[in-house]
Design a protein around this motif. Sequence first.
Motif, short mmCIF file in Angstrom:
data_model
loop_
_atom_site.label_atom_id
_atom_site.label_comp_id
_atom_site.label_asym_id
_atom_site.label_seq_id
_atom_site.Cartn_x
_atom_site.Cartn_y
_atom_site.Cartn_z
N UNK A 51 -11.25 -0.02 -17.05
CA UNK A 51 -12.61 0.31 -17.20
C UNK A 51 -12.89 -0.22 -18.32
N UNK A 101 3.21 1.59 -1.58
CA UNK A 101 3.98 1.85 -2.80
C UNK A 101 3.18 2.23 -3.92
N UNK A 102 2.10 1.84 -4.10
CA UNK A 102 1.22 1.74 -5.46
C UNK A 102 0.54 2.54 -5.26
N UNK A 103 -0.31 2.64 -6.26
CA UNK A 103 -1.20 3.65 -6.74
C UNK A 103 -2.25 2.19 -7.60
N UNK A 104 -2.94 2.01 -7.39
CA UNK A 104 -3.67 0.97 -8.20
C UNK A 104 -4.91 1.77 -9.61
N UNK A 113 0.95 -0.90 -0.45
CA UNK A 113 0.06 0.05 0.23
C UNK A 113 0.90 1.09 0.08
N UNK A 158 -16.12 -0.19 -20.84
CA UNK A 158 -17.17 -0.03 -21.07
C UNK A 158 -18.85 -1.04 -21.49
N UNK A 191 -7.67 0.55 -12.60
CA UNK A 191 -8.08 -0.32 -12.94
C UNK A 191 -8.52 0.15 -14.74
#
Lengths: 193, 323
Positions: B76, B69-72, B67, B78, B74
């Motif tokens: 998306x 470090x990360x930046x998730x 946590x 449509x 995802x």
Amino acid sequence: MPAISTARAQWLAIHIIPLEPQLRRWLKRAAPHSLEADDLIQEAYAKLAGLPTISNITHPKAYLYQTVKRLILDHIRRSKLVSIEAMAEVAQPAVLEESLTPERILSGRQELERLYRAIARLPTKCRSVFLMRKFDDMPQKAIAAQLRVSENTVEKWMVRALRMILEDLKTTETDFDIRAGRDRVADGAKRDA
Amino acid sequence: MRENAETIDAAAAQWVIRIDRRLTESERAALEEWLGADPRRVGALARAQAGWVYMDRAQVYRAAGELRESRTARRWRMAIPWASAAAVLVAVATALWAWQGYSRTHFATARGEIRKLNLEDGTRVTLDTLSRLSVRYGSATRLVSLEAGEALFEVAKDAGRPFIVQAGNVRVRAVGTAFVVDRRSDASVDVIVTHGTVDVWREASSPEPAVRVDAHKRLVTTPVQAAQPAELTAAQLAGAVAWENGVIDLNGRTIQEAAAEFNRYNARTIVIRDPALGSQTVVGQFQTTDPVAFVTAAAAMLDARVRTDGDRLILESGPTAQK
């Protein structure tokens, strides 16, 4: 804590906070446009916080919606020119329940993932102080000492972290990712309608 | 000026963090004062405190190295636009429906019926509930007589044959245009022009000059006087022709007027027991065929109740039945 008891805050955290995204979607559709969802939700929390006891509430979701509907009705009755169309939505509890399709209700696991992402999105400094406070259980004073910043600065970062997370709790995963691509917001609204 | 929700939320978050590190005596007093000024502040603080507690759930992710470090982000995907397929189907169905009822000279609608007619020259007529219309097309004129009710005309262009609607002694002439003629009231004829221009005059013993009515205007003609055309806003115009799509638009009408409108379309009639209940003005849109939705909403709004008596929906004073 003053203002409200820890027990009440926990009850709200367990039963009400997870319902916010669906409640907001419903408000967007059902409440008169003149009423702000944020205002109504603050008023609803105020009512729930002010209850002498919550032990008699067996169905928190039904109770929350009933509370919000009463607030809307009070607003509508006080106004001169009102959207009776919106009223139709508010007046019919059955319709409301049907509209909550299973995928809209977050599972416990999804909730955790949502919180995880909300924390992951925080700016680095905000995330650090937040994790030190919540995960490592360090008092704010100790965090300030370790990071060699003032207590005021720690407070400021923590306020920022809390505000961002509270903002994220208003929506679900789907809504988040739409927000990431802001141009899709309109499509999201349409899909929700 | 009313404080907005965002300002309150920001202050509430600040208070929660201060409470977390313990308030000083003076802060405690300041908080009490802050809370006392607006109940929404109590709610915002409760929510922020609940959110603060809620975050304890994240402790499950104790292996927080990730946590930190990360930046998730995802992807998306449509949703497949099924909606457009549905729209095509609806359009086809509507076209088939509109095609029926061709080339008869007399048309009438029953209560609740809204009928679309395609006349031989391509003119389209939408006949509202409880309306009667006769059509006489000659070589020099296209003559349509609205004997009762209300109709929307979308007139095909034919410069050689003016299109004239008779409504009592009122005449409305168009070349290529769309307009509504409403003679529901015995006392007046209401002409609303959505596109183009029409001329309106009355057949009388002495000839009378026509009044020109342009698009987005409305002219109410009474036996006494044809008034000047009045401008309609886009919302008013849309409301005036909403019935074409089976919608009642209660654009600022009173509950009493709205009930009368529903009663034109439905065998189930709305009766308002207490005149005071009928005087509230409302906005909103309902299906013409759903008086129950309207009367239920009205009852909820007025804190009144609905009683069913045979074919009558009676709105009367008294507490709303809470489900």
